[in-house]
Structures are given as structure tokens and as C-alpha cells.
Design an enzyme around this catalytic site. Structure first.
Site, PDB file in Angstrom:
ATOM      1  N   ARG A 137     -20.626   0.773 -84.304  1.00 34.22           N
ATOM      2  CA  ARG A 137     -21.230   1.662 -83.297  1.00 34.22           C
ATOM      3  C   ARG A 137     -20.263   2.743 -82.800  1.00 34.22           C
ATOM      4  O   ARG A 137     -20.247   3.094 -81.613  1.00 34.22           O
ATOM      5  CB  ARG A 137     -21.758   0.866 -82.093  1.00 34.22           C
ATOM      6  CG  ARG A 137     -22.955   0.009 -82.353  1.00 34.22           C
ATOM      7  CD  ARG A 137     -24.169   0.793 -82.853  1.00 34.22           C
ATOM      8  NE  ARG A 137     -25.078  -0.124 -83.482  1.00 34.22           N
ATOM      9  CZ  ARG A 137     -25.032  -0.437 -84.789  1.00 34.22           C
ATOM     10  NH1 ARG A 137     -24.184   0.170 -85.603  1.00 34.22           N
ATOM     11  NH2 ARG A 137     -25.858  -1.311 -85.300  1.00 34.22           N
ATOM     12  N   SER A 163     -29.864  -0.350 -76.966  1.00 32.92           N
ATOM     13  CA  SER A 163     -28.825  -1.262 -76.446  1.00 32.92           C
ATOM     14  C   SER A 163     -27.939  -0.537 -75.446  1.00 32.92           C
ATOM     15  O   SER A 163     -27.394   0.525 -75.749  1.00 32.92           O
ATOM     16  CB  SER A 163     -27.968  -1.790 -77.590  1.00 32.92           C
ATOM     17  OG  SER A 163     -28.765  -2.531 -78.467  1.00 32.92           O
ATOM     18  N   GLU A 220     -22.809   1.500 -74.807  1.00 32.71           N
ATOM     19  CA  GLU A 220     -23.260   2.090 -76.085  1.00 32.71           C
ATOM     20  C   GLU A 220     -24.048   3.364 -75.782  1.00 32.71           C
ATOM     21  O   GLU A 220     -23.957   4.357 -76.492  1.00 32.71           O
ATOM     22  CB  GLU A 220     -24.135   1.094 -76.860  1.00 32.71           C
ATOM     23  CG  GLU A 220     -24.545   1.639 -78.216  1.00 32.71           C
ATOM     24  CD  GLU A 220     -25.138   0.590 -79.162  1.00 32.71           C
ATOM     25  OE1 GLU A 220     -24.684  -0.573 -79.118  1.00 32.71           O
ATOM     26  OE2 GLU A 220     -26.057   0.939 -79.924  1.00 32.71           O
TER      27      GLU A 220
END
Ligand code: FAD
Length: 301
Positions: free
Chosen positions: A174, A223, A293
């Protein structure tokens, strides 16, 4: 706006809008105003923008707005959105698919079966656009962009284009690191030949999984926190007793507590305050610092 800023904008071909509400461009439905919004007509128009832009005029590239928490004070300078037809083109040759940055990932649901190109189905279920996949090395169903990226075409802030190999993005979970001034113009992805039926089956299975396990039809940005090494963010949130926390209309989804939801009229401030409270509580309980995130940008009001 300064006079020289106005003059250079007049020479561009794409649409220019002033004072747009950014909440209309983000999945969380929050964000103040964009001072200026520019929708370049094509690559040449974007290049002209950078060649003539006053050096001190800031800019921000907005994709589909699905991973952004834009603060209530909005964004100063120019918000660039690549959503004209030019930036939604694609081209499929054998097992390689080149997509322009403004193509919505959801369009892959039609493109992949049409061209009998498998292996890229996971990208079709990620909200947002092709250009927006790079920053977080977006992924799901055990695959990430970096697993399928062959090359990218970028423009720098001097308006020059060049081809980039995947290693120049320094991808990890990520995350990616690349020059702040690079604008993704197109990505070339490697798939594998498959059948229409197989591809549709995979797309349907993935859509069903999302519908059953994740948040659909609510204002969210996916998320909230990255999974720390060896942990799941949602478990840490739940174990710290944060899953029922609220700040105004900002809350966590009952279906998946690592999804933050704007339950009506939350402000960016409410959402950010809730996120920061969770970070503090999880840190106090476990010693682990959750990393956002969702990307927070813009000015506080
Ligand atoms: C319901 C839901 C489910 C989600 N599920 C997933 C998931 O399974 N996996 C996952 O990884 N993410 C997921 N996300 C998060 C999000 O969809 C991804 O991060 C997506 O790739 C963001 O793309 P975007 O076009 O919306 O980018 P934006 O949110 O608009 O922008 C994100 C970043 O990318 C930059 N950017 C955008 N376009 C360009 C460009 N052309 N050039 C340079 N920089 C650019 C922006 O400046 C910003 O820094 C989910 C989000 C939602 C709402």
C-alpha cells in the site's frame, strides 16, 4: 487570483471552474472548495498548463477521490482532474492493456471480457481511476498493481513526458515512492489470455465478496488504516474498543470496522478527529501505531 495566473489559464483548452465544492468529487463526501479546477482537454493542454504555470501556483491531481479525506478548508491553487475523453482511452494488444489515467477502474468490467484478458479482474473492483492506483500500490484479492504493471507514462511539472519502469515507483505494501511532480498519464498492465466466461465468473465472485464483507453504498474511502506487519487493523481497532466510537456523523462501519463512514453530514474535521482518536487508543493499548491508508489533504478550516 493574481493577474498573471488568470492570463495563463485563458490560453488553455480544457474546462476551468472556480470555487467547486470538492465534497462532490470525493467518496467520503467531504472537502472544502477548490480555488481553481482544471480539466485538461488532452496531453498537449496539460503540458501547456505546466509550461506556463506561475512557479508559485500549487496544484493537486485528483483521481476518483476514493482514497481522499479532503479537509474543510479545501485546496489552494489548481486541482487537476483528468476525466476528459482523451484521458479515458485504452488499447489492448495481445496480453498487454494500456489504460489512460482517467479511465475508471470499473470500466475494466467490460474491457476485460471483451478482449478476453484475464489476471487483471482484481483492479476492476477497486473504486477510482487508473492513475489513482499508483500512489498506494492499490490491490485486493492477494494481488497489487505492482504485480501487473509493465510500464507507465508520466508527465513532470515542466510538461515533459517520459516512460517509467515499475522499479522507479519503489512499490511496497500500500505504498510507493516517486517524484512528487510526476503525473501518471497511462499505465501498461500485463494480463493473460483467458475466456470471456472465466473472466465474468471471477468478476462476479469478487463483486459478491465485496458486497458481503465490505461497505457498499455508503460514503467511505475504503480501508482507513494499513494493516501493520503481522496484524489486522480491524482487529486492533475492535480490541481497543474503538469500533463504536463516533464524532458527529463520523463513525466506523458495523460491517467492517476498518472502514470509516460519513453517516450523513460529517465534516472532514469529524472524520479526521475520529481517525486520530483511534490511532491514540490503539497505541495506548498495544504500542502499535496505525498508519493512515486514506490520504488527508487540504487546509483546515
Ligand atoms: C468502497 C471502497 C473500497 C476500496 N477498496 C480498495 C481495495 O480493495 N484496495 C485498495 O488498494 N484500495 C481500495 N480503496 C481505496 C481507493 O479506491 C484506491 O486507493 C484507489 O486506487 C484510489 O484511486 P482514485 O482514482 O480514487 O485516487 P484519489 O483518491 O483521487 O487519489 C489518491 C492519490 O492518487 C493521486 N493521483 C490520482 N490520480 C493521479 C495521477 N493521474 N497521477 C498522479 N497521482 C494521481 C492523488 O493525487 C492522491 O494522492 C477503496 C475505496 C473505497 C471507497
Amino acid at each position: 487570483m493574481k493577474k498573471n495566473e488568470f492570463t495563463f489559464l485563458k490560453n488553455l483548452q480544457g474546462k476551468i471552474l472556480f470555487g467547486q465544492d470538492l465534497k462532490n468529487y470525493t467518496w467520503l463526501g467531504v472537502g472544502g472548495k477548490a480555488e481553481i479546477m482544471f480539466f485538461p482537454k488532452d496531453e498537449k493542454d496539460l503540458s501547456l498548463f505546466f509550461k506556463n504555470k506561475p512557479a508559485d501556483l500549487p496544484y493537486f491531481i485528483l483521481g476518483g477521490g476514493s482514497n481522499l479525506l479532503i479537509r474543510d478548508g479545501g485546496i489552494k491553487g489548481v486541482v487537476i482532474k483528468l476525466n476528459t475523453p482523451y484521458f479515458k482511452q485504452f488499447n489492448c494488444k495481445n496480453d498487454e492493456l494500456t489504460c489512460f489515467a482517467g479511465l475508471p477502474n470499473a470500466n475494466l468490467k467490460k474491457i476485460l471480457p471483451d478482449y478476453e484478458l484475464g489476471g487483471l479482474e482484481f483492479l476492476a473492483s477497486i473504486p477510482g481511476t487508473i492513475g489513482g492506483l499508483v500512489k498506494t500500490n492499490a490491490g485486493c484479492f492477494s494481488k497489487s498493481l505492482s504485480d501487473v504493471l509493465l510500464k507507465a507514462c508520466i508527465m513532470d511539472s515542466a510538461g515533459r513526458t517520459k516512460e517509467i519502469t515499475p522499479d522507479e515507483f519503489h512499490f511496497s505494501y500500500r505504498s510507493s515512492t516517486f517524484d512528487k511532480d510526476w503525473i501518471i498519464l497511462a499505465l501498461t498492465l500485463k494480463g493473460q489470455k483467458s475466456t470471456k466466461e472465466e473472466i465474468i465468473k471471477t468478476l462476479d465472485e469478487q463483486a459478491l465478496y465485496r458486497k458481503t464483507h465490505q461497505v457498499v453504498g455508503q460514503k467511505t474511502a475504503g480501508s482507513l488504516f494499513k494493516n501493520p506487519q503481522g496484524h489486522r487493523a480491524w482487529e486492533l481497532i475492535k480490541n481497543a474498543g474503538c469500533d463504536t466510537l463516533t464524532v458527529g456523523d463520523a463513525k466506523l462501519s458495523e460491517k467492517h470496522c476498518n472502514f470509516m463512514v460519513n453517516n450523513g453530514h460529517a465534516k472532514a474535521k469529524d472524520l479526521e478527529t475520529l481517525g486520530n482518536q483511534i490511532v491514540r487508543r490503539v497505541k495506548d493499548k498495544t504500542g502499535i501505531t496505525l498508519e493512515w491508508e486514506v490520504e488527508r489533504v487540504g487546509l483546515e478550516k
